[in-house]
Scaffold this motif. Structure first.
Motif, PDB file in Angstrom:
ATOM      1  N   LYS A   1      -3.350  -0.078  -6.592  1.00  0.00           N
ATOM      2  CA  LYS A   1      -2.977   0.868  -5.538  1.00  0.00           C
ATOM      3  C   LYS A   1      -3.695   0.526  -4.229  1.00  0.00           C
ATOM      4  CE  LYS A   1      -2.175   4.536  -8.826  1.00  0.00           C
ATOM      5  NZ  LYS A   1      -2.509   5.817  -9.401  1.00  0.00           N
ATOM      6  N   VAL A   2      -3.124   1.006  -3.129  1.00  0.00           N
ATOM      7  CA  VAL A   2      -3.788   0.906  -1.824  1.00  0.00           C
ATOM      8  C   VAL A   2      -4.128   2.328  -1.383  1.00  0.00           C
ATOM      9  CG1 VAL A   2      -3.493   0.309   0.621  1.00  0.00           C
ATOM     10  CG2 VAL A   2      -2.650  -1.253  -1.143  1.00  0.00           C
TER      11      VAL A   2
ATOM     12  N   LYS B   1      -8.245  -2.059 -10.153  1.00  0.00           N
ATOM     13  CA  LYS B   1      -8.150  -2.745  -8.856  1.00  0.00           C
ATOM     14  C   LYS B   1      -7.744  -1.747  -7.777  1.00  0.00           C
ATOM     15  CE  LYS B   1      -8.318  -7.369  -9.718  1.00  0.00           C
ATOM     16  NZ  LYS B   1      -9.251  -8.264  -9.043  1.00  0.00           N
ATOM     17  N   LEU B   2      -8.411  -1.813  -6.659  1.00  0.00           N
ATOM     18  CA  LEU B   2      -8.085  -0.895  -5.567  1.00  0.00           C
ATOM     19  C   LEU B   2      -8.384  -1.557  -4.225  1.00  0.00           C
ATOM     20  CD1 LEU B   2      -7.206   2.088  -4.950  1.00  0.00           C
ATOM     21  CD2 LEU B   2      -9.640   2.653  -4.890  1.00  0.00           C
ATOM     22  N   ALA B   3      -7.416  -1.470  -3.329  1.00  0.00           N
ATOM     23  CA  ALA B   3      -7.617  -1.955  -1.956  1.00  0.00           C
ATOM     24  C   ALA B   3      -7.730  -0.729  -1.059  1.00  0.00           C
ATOM     25  CB  ALA B   3      -6.443  -2.823  -1.523  1.00  0.00           C
ATOM     26  N   ILE B   4      -8.826  -0.646  -0.307  1.00  0.00           N
ATOM     27  CA  ILE B   4      -9.086   0.534   0.521  1.00  0.00           C
ATOM     28  C   ILE B   4      -9.044   0.128   2.001  1.00  0.00           C
ATOM     29  CG2 ILE B   4     -10.782   2.358   1.016  1.00  0.00           C
ATOM     30  CD1 ILE B   4     -11.990   1.465  -1.822  1.00  0.00           C
ATOM     31  N   VAL B   5      -8.379   0.952   2.792  1.00  0.00           N
ATOM     32  CA  VAL B   5      -8.371   0.734   4.250  1.00  0.00           C
ATOM     33  C   VAL B   5      -9.012   1.966   4.876  1.00  0.00           C
ATOM     34  CG1 VAL B   5      -6.949   0.328   6.298  1.00  0.00           C
ATOM     35  CG2 VAL B   5      -6.227  -0.606   4.090  1.00  0.00           C
ATOM     36  N   VAL B   6     -10.112   1.774   5.615  1.00  0.00           N
ATOM     37  CA  VAL B   6     -10.769   2.937   6.225  1.00  0.00           C
ATOM     38  C   VAL B   6     -10.462   3.000   7.722  1.00  0.00           C
ATOM     39  CG1 VAL B   6     -12.646   3.113   4.531  1.00  0.00           C
ATOM     40  CG2 VAL B   6     -12.975   1.712   6.575  1.00  0.00           C
ATOM     41  N   GLY B   7     -10.452   4.230   8.233  1.00  0.00           N
ATOM     42  CA  GLY B   7     -10.188   4.442   9.654  1.00  0.00           C
ATOM     43  C   GLY B   7     -11.472   4.458  10.469  1.00  0.00           C
TER      44      GLY B   7
ATOM     45  N   GLN C   1       1.489   1.868  -5.584  1.00  0.00           N
ATOM     46  CA  GLN C   1       1.525   3.120  -4.819  1.00  0.00           C
ATOM     47  C   GLN C   1       0.609   3.021  -3.595  1.00  0.00           C
ATOM     48  OE1 GLN C   1      -0.064   6.603  -6.807  1.00  0.00           O
ATOM     49  NE2 GLN C   1       1.467   7.956  -5.910  1.00  0.00           N
ATOM     50  N   LEU C   2       1.019   3.702  -2.524  1.00  0.00           N
ATOM     51  CA  LEU C   2       0.189   3.825  -1.326  1.00  0.00           C
ATOM     52  C   LEU C   2      -0.274   5.276  -1.235  1.00  0.00           C
ATOM     53  CD1 LEU C   2      -0.939   2.996   1.487  1.00  0.00           C
ATOM     54  CD2 LEU C   2       1.339   3.407   2.420  1.00  0.00           C
ATOM     55  N   LEU C   3      -1.595   5.454  -1.209  1.00  0.00           N
ATOM     56  CA  LEU C   3      -2.164   6.804  -1.123  1.00  0.00           C
ATOM     57  C   LEU C   3      -2.761   6.969   0.263  1.00  0.00           C
ATOM     58  CD1 LEU C   3      -4.044   6.767  -4.562  1.00  0.00           C
ATOM     59  CD2 LEU C   3      -1.846   7.867  -4.050  1.00  0.00           C
TER      60      LEU C   3
ATOM     61  N   ARG D   1      11.131   0.476   4.946  1.00  0.00           N
ATOM     62  CA  ARG D   1      11.818  -0.811   4.699  1.00  0.00           C
ATOM     63  C   ARG D   1      11.489  -1.384   3.329  1.00  0.00           C
ATOM     64  NH1 ARG D   1       9.008  -5.560   8.444  1.00  0.00           N
ATOM     65  NH2 ARG D   1       7.036  -5.600   7.351  1.00  0.00           N
ATOM     66  N   SER D   2      10.276  -1.093   2.825  1.00  0.00           N
ATOM     67  CA  SER D   2       9.916  -1.665   1.527  1.00  0.00           C
ATOM     68  C   SER D   2       9.940  -0.648   0.395  1.00  0.00           C
ATOM     69  CB  SER D   2       8.540  -2.315   1.596  1.00  0.00           C
ATOM     70  OG  SER D   2       8.641  -3.500   2.345  1.00  0.00           O
ATOM     71  N   ARG D   3      10.356   0.579   0.719  1.00  0.00           N
ATOM     72  CA  ARG D   3      10.471   1.622  -0.314  1.00  0.00           C
ATOM     73  C   ARG D   3       9.184   1.725  -1.125  1.00  0.00           C
ATOM     74  NH1 ARG D   3      14.339   4.403   1.589  1.00  0.00           N
ATOM     75  NH2 ARG D   3      15.846   3.092   2.584  1.00  0.00           N
ATOM     76  N   ILE D   4       8.070   1.816  -0.413  1.00  0.00           N
ATOM     77  CA  ILE D   4       6.770   1.886  -1.096  1.00  0.00           C
ATOM     78  C   ILE D   4       6.550   3.319  -1.593  1.00  0.00           C
ATOM     79  CG2 ILE D   4       4.266   1.539  -0.834  1.00  0.00           C
ATOM     80  CD1 ILE D   4       4.994  -0.186   1.712  1.00  0.00           C
ATOM     81  N   PRO D   5       6.325   3.511  -2.906  1.00  0.00           N
ATOM     82  CA  PRO D   5       6.030   4.868  -3.378  1.00  0.00           C
ATOM     83  C   PRO D   5       4.724   5.341  -2.727  1.00  0.00           C
ATOM     84  CG  PRO D   5       6.462   3.370  -5.210  1.00  0.00           C
ATOM     85  CD  PRO D   5       6.306   2.531  -3.980  1.00  0.00           C
ATOM     86  N   THR D   6       4.801   6.458  -2.014  1.00  0.00           N
ATOM     87  CA  THR D   6       3.677   6.878  -1.170  1.00  0.00           C
ATOM     88  C   THR D   6       3.368   8.351  -1.382  1.00  0.00           C
ATOM     89  OG1 THR D   6       4.338   5.251   0.508  1.00  0.00           O
ATOM     90  CG2 THR D   6       2.931   7.041   1.282  1.00  0.00           C
ATOM     91  N   MET D   7       2.084   8.709  -1.255  1.00  0.00           N
ATOM     92  CA  MET D   7       1.683  10.109  -1.328  1.00  0.00           C
ATOM     93  C   MET D   7       0.737  10.355  -0.152  1.00  0.00           C
ATOM     94  SD  MET D   7       0.867  11.954  -4.913  1.00  0.00           S
ATOM     95  CE  MET D   7      -0.776  11.346  -5.230  1.00  0.00           C
ATOM     96  N   ILE D   8       0.997  11.441   0.598  1.00  0.00           N
ATOM     97  CA  ILE D   8       0.187  11.766   1.779  1.00  0.00           C
ATOM     98  C   ILE D   8      -0.478  13.119   1.521  1.00  0.00           C
ATOM     99  CG2 ILE D   8       0.241  12.207   4.282  1.00  0.00           C
ATOM    100  CD1 ILE D   8       2.840  10.502   4.361  1.00  0.00           C
TER     101      ILE D   8
END
Ligand code: UTP
Length: 219
Positions: free
Chosen positions: A2-3, A33-39, A130-132, A189-196
């Motif tokens: 997941k990202v 496995k997890l890829a994290i993007v911080v703001g 999934q994109l969280l 465009r990529s139909r990424i399963p996402t949760m906000i």
């Protein structure tokens, strides 16, 4: 794999050991496995505000913001177990480091958007399951809930509907959007399963466990 996009205002709002640790504990208990993007959080906004007063152009302000997100990423990586000590500057580096380490943390990439879009592009590039997106609001609303208390929060939306809502928000001067338009477009465009969802440590934990929280963007 997941990202996870961790909004800067949540984890680095008021910078403290306790706050960063509360998020690190959640991530460290997720043994996958997890890829994290911080703001960038408050610090990046303050840097950008001062740079603008000196007449800096928008791209230079963005580059300043990116540096702060990378500094935040470096700090957070030191709090995590099995995490890459290198902070990837682009998606290819992120992929290579994820083959070696269980976790990677990165900040921004290039000017013109926020880390919302960075996380969507990374999820796209890594074919993430999934994109969280852990943000400061508890989901996607029909309108800005601060301006209109009758705004409706969606339990789920299609990516097309998300793009429609986000582009409507963007047109209003000064209004902030739940995710930036580029992020919406990439998810679409990529139909990424996402949760906000609202990015408190407890809710991030639930989201990582696969529980339904906030708004789901249907692929
Ligand atoms: P953030 O992603 O924290 O932006 O990046 P933000 O809008 O303050 O945070 P959220 O989305 O509401 O949580 C900080 C700044 O860094 C630059 C932008 O200027 C952004 O506002 N940035 C970040 C980029 O130019 N490119 C990137 O890939 C990431």
């Amino acid at each position: 794999m997941k990202v996870l996009a961790l909004g800067g205002s949540m984890i680095f709002g008021d910078l403290s050991y306790e706050r960063v640790k509360s998020y690190a504990d959640v991530i460290n208990s997720h043994r996958d496995k997890l890829a994290i993007v911080v703001g960038g959080g408050k610090i990046s906004r303050e840097f950008i505000e001062i740079a603008r007063k000196f007449g800096a152009d928008e791209a230079s302000c963005d580059m300043l913001g990116i540096e702060i997100t990378r500094l935040n990423a470096r700090l957070f990586s030191l709090a995590l177990n099995n995490c890459s000590p290198e902070i990837p500057h682009d998606f290819r580096e992120a992929k290579i480091l994820l083959n070696i380490y269980e976790k990677i943390v990165m900040g921004g990439t290039f000017p013109g958007h926020t880390t919302d879009a960075t996380s969507a592009l990374l999820a796209e590039y890594l074919s993430a399951e999934q994109l969280l997106i852990a943000t400061s609001v508890d989901g996607v609303y029909s309108e800005d809930p601060v301006k209109n208390p009758d705004a409706r929060r969606y339990a789920e939306l299609t990516a097309d509907e998300l793009v429609e809502i986000v582009s409507r928000n963007e047109l209003r001067a000064g209004s902030s959007s739940v995710v930036d338009l580029l992020a919406g477009k990439v998810i679409q465009r990529s139909r990424i399963p996402t949760m906000i969802f609202k990015g408190t440590p407890e809710i991030v934990k639930k989201a990582l466990r696969g529980e339904r929280v906030g708004t789901i963007i249907l692929p």
